[in-house]
Design a protein around this motif. Structure first.
Motif, short mmCIF file in Angstrom:
data_model
loop_
_atom_site.label_atom_id
_atom_site.label_comp_id
_atom_site.label_asym_id
_atom_site.label_seq_id
_atom_site.Cartn_x
_atom_site.Cartn_y
_atom_site.Cartn_z
N PRO A 1 -6.27 -4.00 -4.30
CA PRO A 1 -5.96 -3.18 -2.86
C PRO A 1 -4.13 -2.45 -2.74
O PRO A 1 -3.92 -1.86 -2.32
CB PRO A 1 -6.47 -3.51 -1.33
CG PRO A 1 -6.48 -4.96 -2.11
CD PRO A 1 -6.86 -5.39 -3.38
N LEU A 2 -3.44 -3.50 -3.07
CA LEU A 2 -2.07 -3.24 -3.41
C LEU A 2 -1.45 -3.26 -4.59
O LEU A 2 -1.87 -3.52 -5.75
CB LEU A 2 -1.41 -4.67 -2.76
CG LEU A 2 -2.19 -5.42 -1.71
CD1 LEU A 2 -1.17 -6.87 -1.25
CD2 LEU A 2 -2.00 -4.55 -0.52
N SER A 3 -0.29 -2.61 -4.34
CA SER A 3 0.16 -1.76 -5.91
C SER A 3 1.65 -2.61 -6.21
O SER A 3 2.30 -2.47 -4.65
CB SER A 3 0.41 -0.35 -6.09
OG SER A 3 -1.55 0.41 -7.06
N ARG B 1 0.78 -1.70 0.46
CA ARG B 1 0.44 0.17 0.18
C ARG B 1 0.86 0.96 -0.39
O ARG B 1 0.06 2.67 -0.27
CB ARG B 1 -1.09 0.16 1.01
CG ARG B 1 -1.57 -0.96 1.17
CD ARG B 1 -2.62 -0.90 3.01
NE ARG B 1 -3.49 -2.26 2.43
CZ ARG B 1 -4.95 -2.79 1.68
NH1 ARG B 1 -5.01 -1.65 1.31
NH2 ARG B 1 -5.35 -3.76 1.89
N ASP C 1 -5.89 -9.73 2.37
CA ASP C 1 -6.33 -8.74 1.54
C ASP C 1 -7.40 -8.23 0.96
O ASP C 1 -7.90 -7.39 -0.03
CB ASP C 1 -5.16 -8.50 0.72
CG ASP C 1 -3.93 -7.80 1.41
OD1 ASP C 1 -4.28 -7.11 2.73
OD2 ASP C 1 -2.89 -8.55 1.98
#
Length: 321
Positions: A266-268, A148, A195
């Motif tokens: 939701p993660l990059s 995140r 997640d």
């Protein structure tokens, strides 16, 4: 002489001695001539004797000033070398990278040959790990993280988002049969990540699979994305897979998207380095190459979205409980 050594005054003294002028020293140091004069007075008070003879248009070192100058030059040069050594790269041609095992296996390793073609002078040590590297050992040059962001104390470069797409082997689908009943009875292979709460439920509801009389149950749950991809490739069922890890498999027709929907992860991805590593030539070269590869991946996503997903909106995870 128990007082602290006036380091700034020593620096000013060196410049004034080397230029032979308080005015010239002020210009080099970007301060006023009065400030230079004050620093010299401070140093002379510290040593207890004059260091310059003040003439009309120049200043000349006294015997004490000439004696001191050599020590000041050597001392300040040694300090500069010591400070620079903290930023020096002990292995300028060896790049040590920390990355997730799944990303390393499916994305990074197959492309490292391209990096070596562009930058043949750098060798790469790859350390696949799920642990969050702290760079405390001084050995790791950079980390590729999937999170995140907000990695306090480090320099971070965002590389881009990722997407979860429903995929399966084309051999599992019968083109002569209705699609929804086939998917309803097909095993779900789940990414057991905290997640992604409720995303498989959201997918089934969006696809209308819950209305089928024989709902599918998860046959396999995995926390390793690479193993999950292998299971889907082997025809064990369908799953929601990270586009970054499988887009080339989609392009080659080894995986197909049975329904036009997706979830924005939701993660990059981030490239993370200690601040004193970010300007090292090997890190700069790898960063430039990495951004180039990610741009190609994002272009592939845009093409896939237009051709397969059309204008559908991303799924929203279902919060359980």
């Amino acid at each position: 002489m128990n007082r602290s050594v006036p380091l700034n005054a020593l620096r000013v003294f060196r410049v004034a001695a080397e230029t032979g002028s308080f005015k010239a020293a002020a210009g080099q140091l970007f301060v006023s001539q009065a400030a230079v004069s004050q620093q010299i007075k401070t140093l002379e008070q510290y040593v207890g004797q004059p260091l310059f003879l003040r003439l009309n248009r120049e200043v000349v070192l006294t015997d004490a000033g000439r004696q001191l100058l050599g020590f000041v030059q050597q001392g300040l040069d040694t300090l500069t070398q010591g400070l620079n050594s903290l930023h020096a790269d002990p292995h300028p041609n060896q790049l040590t990278i920390s990355a997730l095992p799944s990303f390393s296996a499916r994305w990074l390793v197959p492309r490292l040959g391209l990096f070596h073609q562009e930058e043949p002078s750098f060798s790469v040590n790859l350390s696949p790990t799920n642990a969050l590297v702290k760079f405390g050992d001084g050995q790791t040059d950079l980390a590729l993280r999937f999170g995140r962001g907000g990695y306090e104390g480090y320099n971070e470069q965002p590389l881009g988002a990722d997407y979860l797409v429903p995929l399966c082997s084309p051999h599992l689908l019968d083109p002569d049969q209705a699609l929804i009943p086939q998917l309803a009875q097909m095993p779900i292979l789940e990414d057991d990540s905290p997640d992604l709460p409720g995303i498989y439920q959201a997918f089934r509801q969006r696809a209308g699979l819950d209305a089928e009389p024989v709902p599918a149950t998860p046959r396999l749950r995995l926390t390793d994305s690479n193993m999950l991809v292998e299971a889907v490739l082997a025809g064990q069922g369908y799953s929601l897979l990270r586009f970054s890890l499988v887009y080339e498999l989609i392009e080659r027709g080894l995986l197909v998207c049975p329904l036009p929907c997706y979830l924005e992860s939701p993660l990059s991805y981030y490239l993370v380095t200690p601040h004193n590593h970010k300007n090292r030539p090997k890190v700069v070269a790898f960063s430039r190459w990495l951004h180039q590869e990610f741009r190609q991946m994002h272009a592939s996503w845009q093409h896939f979205h237009q051709q397969t997903l059309n204008s559908c909106q991303p799924l929203k995870p279902v919060t359980e409980g």
